[in-house]
Write an enzyme that holds these catalytic residues in place. Sequence first.
Site, mmCIF file in Angstrom:
data_model
loop_
_atom_site.group_PDB
_atom_site.id
_atom_site.type_symbol
_atom_site.label_atom_id
_atom_site.label_comp_id
_atom_site.label_asym_id
_atom_site.label_seq_id
_atom_site.Cartn_x
_atom_site.Cartn_y
_atom_site.Cartn_z
ATOM 1 C CB SER A 182 61.961 -12.800 3.554
ATOM 2 O OG SER A 182 62.543 -12.394 4.824
ATOM 3 C CG HIS A 241 65.086 -14.950 8.730
ATOM 4 N ND1 HIS A 241 63.481 -14.497 8.681
ATOM 5 C CD2 HIS A 241 65.204 -14.040 6.900
ATOM 6 C CE1 HIS A 241 63.105 -13.632 7.450
ATOM 7 N NE2 HIS A 241 63.936 -13.186 7.154
#
Length: 300
Positions: free
Chosen positions: A70, A187
Amino acid sequence: AEKVLGYDLLSLCLEGPRDALDRTQHCQPAVRAGGRGGGASGLPRAAAEAPLGSVSPQVVERCVAAAGYSVGEFAALVFAGALGFAEALYAVKVRAEAMQKAAEAVPSGMLSVVGRREANYKFACLEARKHCESLGIENPVCTVSNYLFPDSRVIAGHLQALEFLQENARKYYFKRTKMLPVSGAFHTRLMEPAVEPLAEVLKSIEIQKPLLCVYSNVNGKKYMHSKHIEKLLVKQVVSPVLWEQTMHSVYQRKQGTEFPYTYEVGPGNQLGAILKQCNLKAWKQYKHVDALEDDEAAET
């Protein structure tokens, strides 16, 4: 980092308050500055050269690949020479503040799930979205946002959808579910308001071709060039993190070929635990390197 962010990041990390550090706008820069990531033969250069150098002076020079989970992808790109430390941290600051704002707009979250072999995550998410529609929620979001390792996913979306999945865990063959301490459905398309601010700041930053292979969360493949990096870093905000797929890409090799040494840099060893589930042979050459532990050892 303090100059870039405009606040005392070190003090916030060491002294808190914890609820302030947990906020996305502070948590992401803290993770970035701490170099959260994993690498084959080393990672991430800005925060990792000193601790990795203490393991072996050759580790950094011999690094062949890097990846970051991430926001950790920014650390991997700094280590690989594609981004400057200050520029990357500023981009993360903009990203984090925009994602915090997007998270506050809709009650949403993330649910960690460990499922049985029979678990069908897409079907479970579909039924959770239908449940939300029955509650009057328009265009509900419930989707897999992180692929961790076989039989483990993070599902993100509207809180009502995640609560529905927890209540019906047995029906969908979920062995364990746990709400993550985050403020939004990262996300997923609920983060779309954060896309434009990040895209704008990345346009203003000089991005170089990486000096070694860096793998993207978006497709699990190597970044090819600077424009590719710019495009996928933006797309990553609203795309699932394909970490399991990335691990397969990083360690794919002909039978009989030795696996590289792998170092995870920064606090915690979560990425090592995931690697063990994805590739046991690669994990056997894994080591966690904590800069804080190194500092304490030097002091004693």
